[in-house]
Scaffold this motif. Structure first.
Motif, PDB file in Angstrom:
ATOM      1  N   SER A 151      -6.611   2.902   2.434  1.00 15.28           N
ATOM      2  CA  SER A 151      -7.367   3.616   1.295  1.00 15.28           C
ATOM      3  C   SER A 151      -7.412   5.222   1.178  1.00 15.28           C
ATOM      4  N   HIS A 203      -5.865   0.196  -1.755  1.00 13.86           N
ATOM      5  CA  HIS A 203      -4.707  -0.501  -1.620  1.00 13.86           C
ATOM      6  C   HIS A 203      -4.986  -1.563  -0.515  1.00 13.86           C
ATOM      7  N   PRO A 204      -5.965  -2.629  -0.586  1.00 15.06           N
ATOM      8  CA  PRO A 204      -6.022  -3.668   0.259  1.00 15.06           C
ATOM      9  C   PRO A 204      -4.848  -4.482   0.707  1.00 15.06           C
ATOM     10  N   GLU A 205      -3.939  -4.638  -0.455  1.00 15.33           N
ATOM     11  CA  GLU A 205      -2.840  -5.477  -0.239  1.00 15.33           C
ATOM     12  C   GLU A 205      -1.751  -4.855   0.726  1.00 15.33           C
ATOM     13  N   GLN A 206      -2.068  -3.372   0.920  1.00 15.89           N
ATOM     14  CA  GLN A 206      -1.273  -2.511   1.890  1.00 15.89           C
ATOM     15  C   GLN A 206      -1.580  -2.168   3.126  1.00 15.89           C
ATOM     16  N   GLY A 207      -3.079  -2.079   3.132  1.00 16.16           N
ATOM     17  CA  GLY A 207      -3.947  -2.100   4.102  1.00 16.16           C
ATOM     18  C   GLY A 207      -4.427  -0.773   4.493  1.00 16.16           C
ATOM     19  N   ASP A 219      -6.572  -0.375   7.548  1.00 17.04           N
ATOM     20  CA  ASP A 219      -7.186  -1.350   7.877  1.00 17.04           C
ATOM     21  C   ASP A 219      -7.663  -1.428   9.596  1.00 17.04           C
TER      22      ASP A 219
END
Length: 66
Positions: free
Chosen positions: A31, A25-29, A41
């Motif tokens: 995994s 979920h890179p949009e939420q930072g 992140d």
């Protein structure tokens, strides 16, 4: 939890961040790794047992040029 061959490192292993990502979920930072660890992140972690691992900082990266 891991069904990969060879199996990924367990959450209590020193190499636990080497497990495969099962949900990113890179949009939420964050995994989710197959060993149940959530990695953020900012390098922080949430382990499956609820233990929080604070983000680590590289001291050299914090030096600000003036």
């Amino acid at each position: 939890m891991c069904s990969h061959q060879p199996p990924c490192p367990t959450a209590d292993s020193p190499q636990h961040r080497g497990a495969m990502i099962v949900s990113a979920h890179p949009e939420q930072g964050w995994s989710l790794l197959c060993n149940g660890t959530i990695v953020f992140d900012d390098t922080g972690e949430l382990l499956p047992d609820g233990q929080v691992v604070s983000p680590y900082r590289n001291p050299a990266a914090l030096v600000v040029a003036v």
